[in-house]
Scaffold this active site. Structure first.
Site, PDB file in Angstrom:
ATOM      1  N   GLU A 468      41.080  22.480   7.534  1.00 23.46           N
ATOM      2  CA  GLU A 468      40.675  22.732   6.165  1.00 23.46           C
ATOM      3  C   GLU A 468      40.321  24.209   6.016  1.00 23.46           C
ATOM      4  O   GLU A 468      41.157  25.019   5.683  1.00 23.46           O
ATOM      5  CB  GLU A 468      39.501  21.818   5.776  1.00 23.46           C
ATOM      6  CG  GLU A 468      39.838  21.041   4.530  1.00 23.46           C
ATOM      7  CD  GLU A 468      38.828  19.976   4.149  1.00 23.46           C
ATOM      8  OE1 GLU A 468      38.443  19.957   2.986  1.00 23.46           O
ATOM      9  OE2 GLU A 468      38.450  19.161   5.007  1.00 23.46           O
ATOM     10  N   GLU A 744      27.841  18.862   8.011  1.00 25.96           N
ATOM     11  CA  GLU A 744      28.412  18.454   6.729  1.00 25.96           C
ATOM     12  C   GLU A 744      27.807  17.136   6.265  1.00 25.96           C
ATOM     13  O   GLU A 744      27.470  16.953   5.102  1.00 25.96           O
ATOM     14  CB  GLU A 744      29.918  18.263   6.915  1.00 25.96           C
ATOM     15  CG  GLU A 744      30.612  17.625   5.739  1.00 25.96           C
ATOM     16  CD  GLU A 744      32.108  17.494   5.970  1.00 25.96           C
ATOM     17  OE1 GLU A 744      32.508  17.342   7.137  1.00 25.96           O
ATOM     18  OE2 GLU A 744      32.849  17.551   4.978  1.00 25.96           O
TER      19      GLU A 744
END
Ligand code: BGC
Length: 869
Positions: A468, A744
């Site tokens: 990502e 996260e």
């Protein structure tokens, strides 16, 4: 005390060589002045081609002051210095000179064309062999100055006469290449010899044509035409200029880099090196011709912030042998960069380095990386004197490195000498610090700092390790205030906002990440999404608030306005944004692992709340820019959205339709509730926090504002309870689990040490670290009360059993700091106000006091305020 002034700073540049502004704004700090002194005028001296001209400017301005002279021309070098005058009429001694140099300001300055290999490079493979390009030229005696202006389709590193040009890496970084391709300007005067010289460049796929995106991703997103564009300009004593520009006379060859990708790592075969390839006299008879690619010089832009560099080296702290017998180095810190190796081995020996953030069952655990291979390979040439290598065009987010194929045993001593982690990020200047009496809290803060470092790699990214590493707008939007305190990210983010605008659709849609890459239907980023799209309003406003840059508001106003207009159009007369897909309070711990958007708080409540916030911010932007009509229009819109929000989501008793922490927190923090309902809402929020046992029950949207919503409405202790909770999920749970960056997902690692089975388990995501801004502003108590910290609010709010806290920040006016300590003598507070700024001391239960520059100390004992200094 005499008045002293620092050398002026040029725009937001750390180094002002090759700048793109022809009328750069100037800022200075007054590093010493007697108490009560104030600047009432400044004198800016500009020295250009031997003649210096002084410009007197009335007024106290010292931050981003307009360029007083004629615009700079391309390549022009100027020197500026400043003196200041106070009410006594005396001028200070002038500051040191700052030298600035314009880059190539017009498309017509470019004669270089992008060049790349002529051979077929198998555009659809991940294992494309990148190229080297080179040429030779003769320099005359009498060289005064040499500059290389360089960029690439892909990433590059240039060499002249066998020496590396510059120390930036991964240049030209990642921008919306079709509109804005950055070039860098290097002073290469010392690398040029009279007579024969050689220049060349290494190339890599980078973001331009390497694989990007998840589920297999995409290749060649900006083109498959890897190329280098370089314009070397030699200026001689007699004023003549010689230009060596990339063109079809250059040559290309396969590089010893066998393959290289941002996600996958680099594969290098030292046996394939072409010794001396960037030295004059090298025989390139076997090299190929090159091809000229296409590029409109109008798209070439100078950087607004610093490049990516290696900023630190970290040695391994331990060498582990795993249950399966593998060797793993532990660097003790989750960091972003590459590993450099040094060693000797027979020709053909290949060492493989695989990286990961975590171990599971004692083995390297790479599932969180998804499809990023994150593996570097080096094949030795077999040189007796040993070899040294680090990958050029990749980076990894890791703490652990598994080493395979090492020649001989690798124990702790060998590892320490042979393998070192090189930390990389955009080379921003550190400007903010925090400390407290609680070591766990300090570690949390340190984790936030590391998270920022690892995720400010040219683009502000969500994460640095998996497939990502994108400029997710929502993540930055919530983290921007923290980032702006910790590092001077003004230049970098100003540039990124230009990319945001470049990617905005004509209807105002702000993509979920910038630059955009395509994705599957579910994840198509070019869709309006609340909290993510609001980066268009929140980030410019934050930069204005923190750096005092009105220019960024001016530059982004259209983009911000278009975003709000789109929200208004989608909502229609109801003023409620209650349709369409939303990411909502992403990663609420109650959301199922496979659907992080399924949060407790209604996603459309979040959408309307953000609509109200953005409309308000556009009104404020307009006001700051003196656009009265727009200020009124968007102010009215913001009022209407607020009323619609309250009517739809808030009951008469202050209860909200989503009886969840995020709902109350954003309603309070975005000032959406009428005063009569604020206490009830805040009480309910505090109650929910207590009911949840102080465990976090919020995601990306609620978490950053939760502590503020509590502390600003009479529930400071509850905010501390939340902050200092150690059970899962909580900030300190992560710290207790050994985190060295912010995760996260709250429980990315479960209490038993295993990794959460969800797919969003990055161990280095800055979003939830946005609480650090509250640590700075409320726990320590240092915040801007006027744009650029021209007025600084010192409002410490001790609690949670802390006995001390401090924060220090290099504001645009200079250093501001606060330290407080609680002991039997009461609360001791020491603050420092830079010259040009004004302090507002706001101690709980005491009258607010206005402070001039300098150091001030106060003590509050038994509610009595005492002045100590
Ligand atoms: C990213 C984020 C992002 C989120 C939104 C994730 O894959 O890592 O941090 O904001 O998606 O959908």
């Amino acid at each position: 005390m005499t008045v002293t002034v620092s050398a002026p700073r040029i725009e937001h540049h750390r180094e002002a060589r090759g700048i793109g502004e022809s009328r750069p704004r100037l800022s200075w700090t007054i590093t010493a002045a007697p108490a009560g002194w104030a600047q009432i005028a400044s004198r800016i001296e500009v020295l250009r081609s031997e003649a210096s001209v002084a410009f007197d400017v009335e007024g106290p301005e010292q931050v981003l002051v307009a360029w007083p002279d004629e615009p700079l021309s391309s390549r022009e070098i100027a020197h500026v210095r400043v003196s200041v005058r106070g009410e006594d009429g005396a001028w200070s001694a002038p500051s040191e000179w700052t030298t600035l140099e314009a880059g190539l300001l017009t498309p017509g300055d470019w004669s270089a064309g992008p060049i790349g290999a002529i051979r077929n490079e198998n555009p659809h493979s991940d294992r494309r062999r990148p190229s080297l390009v080179r040429t030779e030229f003769a320099a005359r005696p009498g060289l005064v100055r040499a500059r290389l202006y360089a960029t690439a389709h892909g990433v590059y590193q240039a060499e002249i006469n066998g020496r590396r040009v510059g120390d930036d890496i991964l240049s030209p970084g990642w921008t919306v290449y079709r509109e804005r391709l950055r070039y860098y300007t290097y002073d290469v005067t010392d690398l040029i010899e009279p007579g024969a010289n050689a220049i060349g460049a290494w190339l890599g796929d980078g973001w331009y044509r390497g694989r990007l995106g998840w589920r297999g991703g995409f290749r060649n997103l900006s083109g498959d035409d890897q190329s280098f564009l370089g314009q070397l300009e030699l200026t001689y004593e007699d004023g003549t200029r010689q230009v060596v520009a990339t063109d079809t006379t250059w040559k290309s060859a396969r590089s010893p880099i066998i393959a290289s990708g941002i996600y996958d790592g680099e594969d290098y075969d030292a046996r394939e090196e072409l010794a001396g390839w960037s030295l004059a006299g090298f025989d390139d008879g076997e090299w190929d011709r090159v091809q000229l690619r296409r590029r409109d010089p109008a798209t070439l832009v100078a950087p607004t912030g610093p490049p990516v560099r290696v900023t630190q080296e970290v040695a391994p702290v331990e060498v582990l042998t795993t249950p399966s017998g593998r060797r793993i180095l532990d660097f003790g810190q989750n960091l972003v960069g590459v590993v450099r190796l040094r060693g000797a081995a027979p020709a053909g020996t290949t060492v493989t380095l695989r990286t990961a953030e975590v171990l599971q069952d004692g083995e390297l655990y790479t599932r969180p990386l998804r499809e990023a291979k994150s593996t570097d390979r080096y094949t030795f040439a077999g040189r007796a004197e040993g070899e040294e290598w680090e990958p050029r065009f990749t980076f990894h987010g890791f703490r652990y490195v598994e080493v395979d194929g090492w020649h001989g045993d690798i124990d702790a001593d060998v590892a320490r000498g042979a393998l070192v982690a090189r930390v990389i990020h955009t080379d921003l200047e550190r400007t903010g610090w925090f400390a407290s009496s609680d070591p766990l809290l300090d570690r949390l803060h340190e984790n936030v700092v590391w998270g920022m470092r690892g995720n400010f790699v040219d683009v502000p990214t969500d994460c640095p390790q998996r497939d990502e590493r994108l400029g997710w707008t929502g993540d930055l939007q919530v983290f921007a205030p923290t980032a702006s305190f910790l590092y001077d990210c003004s230049g970098m983010l100003t540039g990124w906002l230009r990319d945001l605008e470049a990617e905005q659709l004509p209807d105002g849609t702000v993509p979920w990440f910038v630059p955009v890459i395509p994705a599957d239907t579910m994840w198509t980023p070019q869709r309006p999404g609340a909290a993510w799209g609001d980066a268009a309003t929140v980030v410019p406003w934050t930069l204005y608030e923190r750096f005092g840059d009105l220019g960024v508001l001016r530059a982004q106003f259209e983009s911000a306005r278009k975003w709000v207009d789109l929200q208004a159009e989608i909502s229609g007369p109801s003023r409620l944004w209650d349709t369409g897909f939303q990411l909502g309070d992403w990663l609420d711990p109650a959301a199922p692992p496979q659907d992080p958007a399924d949060a407790r708080t209604d996603r459309h409540l979040v959408a309307t709340a953000y609509f109200a916030l953005s409309a308000r911010l556009v009104a404020r932007m307009a006001e700051a820019l003196g656009d009265v009509a727009s200020a009124e229009k968007y102010g009215t819109l913001a009022d209407e959205v607020r009323s619609a929000f309250v009517a739809r989501y808030v009951g008469d008793d202050g209860r909200m339709t989503s009886d969840a922490q995020t709902a109350y927190a954003i309603a309070l923090r975005f000032e959406l509730l009428p005063e009569s309902l604020q206490d009830a809402a805040a009480d309910r929020l505090a109650e929910l926090v207590r009911e949840a046992g102080n465990r976090i029950a919020t995601g990306f949207v609620g978490t950053p504002v939760l502590a503020d919503a509590l502390s600003a409405h009479g529930h400071l202790e509850t905010a501390y309870d939340l902050l200092l909770e150690q059970g899962c999920p909580s900030w300190l749970y992560q710290v207790q689990m050994g985190a060295t960056t912010v995760w996260e997902r709250w429980d990315a690692m479960l209490p038993d040490g295993s990794v959460n089975s969800g797919s969003m388990t990055s161990f280095n995501h800055y979003a939830l670290g946005a609480v650090a801004d509250w640590l700075h502003r409320v726990v320590a108590g240092l915040s801007p009360a006027a744009p650029g910290y021209r007025r600084i609010r010192f409002a410490p709010r001790p609690g949670g059993g802390l006995t001390s806290a401090s924060a220090r920040h290099t504001t645009p006016y200079g250093e501001a700091s606060i330290q407080w300590r609680l002991d039997e003598g009461g609360l001791h507070v020491r603050v420092e106000v830079p010259v040009g700024a004004e302090g507002i001391l706001d101690l709980e239960g005491e009258d607010v006091e206005v402070l001039g520059h300098g150091v001030h100390e106060r003590r509050v004992a038994d509610a009595v305020l005492e002045e100590i200094a």
